[in-house]
Design a protein around this motif. Structure first.
Motif, PDB file in Angstrom:
ATOM      1  N   CYS A 186      12.811  -1.707   7.749  1.00  0.00           N
ATOM      2  CA  CYS A 186      11.993  -1.088   6.696  1.00  0.00           C
ATOM      3  C   CYS A 186      11.247   0.145   7.218  1.00  0.00           C
ATOM      4  O   CYS A 186      11.207   1.173   6.563  1.00  0.00           O
ATOM      5  CB  CYS A 186      10.986  -2.085   6.134  1.00  0.00           C
ATOM      6  N   ALA A 219       8.023   2.070   2.682  1.00  0.00           N
ATOM      7  CA  ALA A 219       7.487   1.520   3.922  1.00  0.00           C
ATOM      8  C   ALA A 219       6.547   2.566   4.527  1.00  0.00           C
ATOM      9  O   ALA A 219       6.839   3.748   4.531  1.00  0.00           O
ATOM     10  CB  ALA A 219       8.615   1.177   4.876  1.00  0.00           C
ATOM     11  N   ARG A 260      -6.823  -4.640  12.402  1.00  0.00           N
ATOM     12  CA  ARG A 260      -6.171  -4.384  11.108  1.00  0.00           C
ATOM     13  C   ARG A 260      -4.674  -4.668  11.201  1.00  0.00           C
ATOM     14  O   ARG A 260      -4.096  -5.291  10.312  1.00  0.00           O
ATOM     15  CB  ARG A 260      -6.418  -2.918  10.705  1.00  0.00           C
ATOM     16  N   SER A 287       6.592  -4.900  -0.619  1.00  0.00           N
ATOM     17  CA  SER A 287       7.597  -5.657   0.129  1.00  0.00           C
ATOM     18  C   SER A 287       7.209  -5.859   1.584  1.00  0.00           C
ATOM     19  O   SER A 287       8.009  -6.315   2.378  1.00  0.00           O
ATOM     20  CB  SER A 287       8.970  -4.987   0.007  1.00  0.00           C
TER      21      SER A 287
HETATM   22  C1  HEC Z   1      10.884  -5.646   3.845  1.00  0.00           C
HETATM   23  C2  HEC Z   1      10.267  -4.421   4.306  1.00  0.00           C
HETATM   24  C3  HEC Z   1       9.201  -4.460   5.392  1.00  0.00           C
HETATM   25  C4  HEC Z   1       9.247  -5.106   6.608  1.00  0.00           C
HETATM   26  C5  HEC Z   1      10.378  -5.965   7.157  1.00  0.00           C
HETATM   27  C6  HEC Z   1       8.033  -4.778   7.293  1.00  0.00           C
HETATM   28  N1  HEC Z   1       7.262  -3.962   6.525  1.00  0.00           N
HETATM   29 FE1  HEC Z   1       5.415  -3.218   7.018  1.00  0.00          FE
HETATM   30  N2  HEC Z   1       5.264  -2.362   5.189  1.00  0.00           N
HETATM   31  C7  HEC Z   1       6.257  -2.352   4.235  1.00  0.00           C
HETATM   32  C8  HEC Z   1       5.781  -1.606   3.071  1.00  0.00           C
HETATM   33  C9  HEC Z   1       6.574  -1.356   1.813  1.00  0.00           C
HETATM   34  C10 HEC Z   1       4.465  -1.164   3.386  1.00  0.00           C
HETATM   35  C11 HEC Z   1       3.551  -0.285   2.554  1.00  0.00           C
HETATM   36  C12 HEC Z   1       2.985  -0.944   1.349  1.00  0.00           C
HETATM   37  C13 HEC Z   1       2.040  -0.016   0.633  1.00  0.00           C
HETATM   38  O1  HEC Z   1       2.110   1.204   0.829  1.00  0.00           O
HETATM   39  O2  HEC Z   1       1.206  -0.516  -0.111  1.00  0.00           O
HETATM   40  C14 HEC Z   1       4.188  -1.660   4.723  1.00  0.00           C
HETATM   41  C15 HEC Z   1       2.970  -1.449   5.381  1.00  0.00           C
HETATM   42  C16 HEC Z   1       2.747  -1.750   6.699  1.00  0.00           C
HETATM   43  C17 HEC Z   1       1.544  -1.394   7.440  1.00  0.00           C
HETATM   44  C18 HEC Z   1       0.305  -0.669   6.907  1.00  0.00           C
HETATM   45  C19 HEC Z   1      -0.752  -1.696   6.615  1.00  0.00           C
HETATM   46  C20 HEC Z   1      -2.125  -1.151   6.288  1.00  0.00           C
HETATM   47  O3  HEC Z   1      -3.099  -1.753   6.731  1.00  0.00           O
HETATM   48  O4  HEC Z   1      -2.230  -0.155   5.563  1.00  0.00           O
HETATM   49  C21 HEC Z   1       1.733  -1.841   8.733  1.00  0.00           C
HETATM   50  C22 HEC Z   1       0.790  -1.700   9.901  1.00  0.00           C
HETATM   51  C23 HEC Z   1       3.036  -2.484   8.782  1.00  0.00           C
HETATM   52  N3  HEC Z   1       3.615  -2.423   7.533  1.00  0.00           N
HETATM   53  C24 HEC Z   1       3.588  -3.053   9.913  1.00  0.00           C
HETATM   54  C25 HEC Z   1       4.763  -3.815   9.924  1.00  0.00           C
HETATM   55  C26 HEC Z   1       5.233  -4.552  11.070  1.00  0.00           C
HETATM   56  C27 HEC Z   1       4.591  -4.535  12.435  1.00  0.00           C
HETATM   57  C28 HEC Z   1       6.366  -5.189  10.684  1.00  0.00           C
HETATM   58  C29 HEC Z   1       7.219  -6.173  11.483  1.00  0.00           C
HETATM   59  C30 HEC Z   1       6.549  -7.341  12.021  1.00  0.00           C
HETATM   60  C31 HEC Z   1       6.620  -4.832   9.303  1.00  0.00           C
HETATM   61  N4  HEC Z   1       5.615  -4.008   8.882  1.00  0.00           N
HETATM   62  C32 HEC Z   1       7.711  -5.244   8.560  1.00  0.00           C
HETATM   63  C33 HEC Z   1       7.485  -2.955   4.308  1.00  0.00           C
HETATM   64  C34 HEC Z   1       7.929  -3.736   5.359  1.00  0.00           C
END
Ligand code: HEC
Ligand code: HEC
Ligand code: HEC
Length: 340
Positions: A258, A277, A292, A305
């Motif tokens: 992602c 993402a 955070r 997601s």
């Molecule tokens: C299926 C898709 C997906 C996966 C897999 C995923 N993410 Fe995300 N992540 C997102 C999306 C979409 C957003 C933004 C959502 C939004 O903008 O509101 C996000 C946002 C974040 C943020 C921002 C949070 C904040 O406080 O603003 C962080 C840090 C993050 N992801 C870390 C990770 C990490 C580390 C992993 C693996 C352990 C991971 N993500 C796996 C989709 C994913």
């Protein structure tokens, strides 16, 4: 430059395509056994917004995303025993350790029922076409005129098939594909992937090289065929600690599909999600504190997601990812844009 413009237009078209107003949550609750046509159409809209980019518009999982994901998304048209109940359970719970995230925080119960019923009837039982990407409404009039290039887009003919195995029409189709289609369809099938080919490869043209291997051209040259491919390359950082290296492996296995291997979210799948993402490299260490990061990884972001990992990853694995993201992705200088 023209490529950026083409992709920008395509993304705008895609937003147009998926930007329907979904009915209010719960609109389809009373339809569990005999879904009305309204509920069926609600299921279709949710599917065409949330599911198609992995499972395919026609439910056959012949998507670009499928070429990145292991295990690949389920092909519903070949799952004749899959029931509505099992589909709804997969939506509620997700499939830990795979790209199939839980939709419990994203969809209301009635919406999950509607999309489960839609998938069962439309794909499992009827193998229906649903829709496709290249429609007139989506800005692709008379796409059939490019039919000669379709087998290359669908991976039915390998891009490096010897000339003498192709007829004149197929050779013309390949030229068209390489000239115009490859900017999006950048994971065409090849017979000889080359000795340095890895399980999570970069995009075409590959010519037997992979990031970090000898004879590999600079990232910009590798990625010239695709605006997405350069984000599939992890950053190279010297002197990672043992914990950061564990975090790197866990990030690349769980988060990269992602957020992109480089954490920018500017990879294919990251850009097709709504919301997209997040670009982790846009934050400073002061903005994205360890606390955070830890919280958001454990709990996810409801309504998006971004999955919750607390039942998938152990606390020390989450700590390792936090250490890696902080070291490899977050900025040390002040951010140029203000972020929440
Ligand atoms: C299926 C898709 C997906 C996966 C897999 C995923 N993410 Fe995300 N992540 C997102 C999306 C979409 C957003 C933004 C959502 C939004 O903008 O509101 C996000 C946002 C974040 C943020 C921002 C949070 C904040 O406080 O603003 C962080 C840090 C993050 N992801 C870390 C990770 C990490 C580390 C992993 C693996 C352990 C991971 N993500 C796996 C989709 C994913
Ligand atoms: C701007 C991006 C973009 C370009 C350029 C593009 N495609 Fe596609 N194409 C897509 C997307 C998105 C899908 C949906 C499948 C997916 O998600 O993997 C798709 C699906 C397809 C499919 C399978 C399903 C269908 O609609 O029939 C074929 C065949 C296809 N494209 C052929 C082509 C050909 C031939 C060209 C060049 C003339 C081309 N495409 C150019 C984005 C693009
Ligand atoms: C980011 C990619 C992705 C998205 C988006 C996605 N899925 Fe999946 N899905 C997968 C993968 C990968 C699997 C295979 C998991 C496995 O093999 O265990 C899967 C498996 C499934 C299964 C099979 C579960 C079983 O019992 O075997 C169902 C049903 C399903 N998805 C439905 C959906 C629906 C409906 C949506 C949209 C609301 C959706 N998925 C969105 C990637 C995705």
């Amino acid at each position: 430059m023209w490529r950026d413009a083409a992709v920008g237009t395509a993304l705008a078209a895609l937003v147009f395509l998926v930007g329907w107003d979904l009915a209010a949550p719960g609109a389809a609750t009373a339809t569990a056994t005999h879904p009305s046509e309204d509920a069926h159409e609600l299921g279709r809209r949710i599917y065409n917004f949330r599911c198609y980019f992995c499972h395919g518009y026609s439910g056959d999982a012949k998507t670009l995303a499928a070429s990145y994901l292991q295990p690949p998304p389920r092909d519903f048209t070949r799952s004749s025993t899959l029931t509505r109940g099992q589909i709804a359970a997969a939506l509620r719970e997700g499939r830990p350790g795979t790209a199939m995230a839980s939709f419990a925080n994203v969809l209301a119960a009635g919406e999950m029922e509607a999309v489960a019923a839609f998938v069962e009837r439309e794909f499992v039982q009827q193998q229906a076409l649903n829709t496709r990407y290249h429609t007139e409404a989506n800005g692709w009039p008379a796409h059939e005129r490019h039919a000669a290039a379709f087998p290359f887009a669908r991976g039915e003919i390998a891009l490096d098939a010897p000339d003498e195995m192709l007829d004149a029409g197929q050779r013309a189709g390949r030229r068209l594909f390489l000239a115009t289609c490859v900017s999006c369809h950048d994971r065409g099938r090849v017979n000889d992937a080359g000795p340095a080919w890895s399980a999570r490869p970069i995009s075409y043209p590959r010519m037997g090289f992979a990031p970090g291997q000898p004879n590999t051209p600079p990232v910009d040259a590798v990625s010239s065929a695709s605006v997405y491919a350069k984000h599939e390359v992890p950053p190279t950082i010297d002197g990672l600690t043992a914990r950061e290296r564990r975090g790197e492996a866990l990030f690349q296995a769980n988060c990269a599909f992602c957020h992109g291997a480089d954490g920018t979210g500017k990879n294919w799948i990251g850009q097709f999600m709504e919301p997209k993402a997040r670009d982790l490299t846009a934050y400073t260490v002061a903005q994205m504190t360890a606390a955070r990061l830890k919280r958001v990884i454990r709990e996810g972001l409801p309504g998006t997601s971004m999955p919750a990992w607390q039942h998938v990853l152990a606390p020390r694995e989450i700590d390792a990812i936090v250490a890696y993201v902080s070291r490899a992705m977050l900025r040390t200088e002040p951010a140029t844009v203000s972020l929440q």
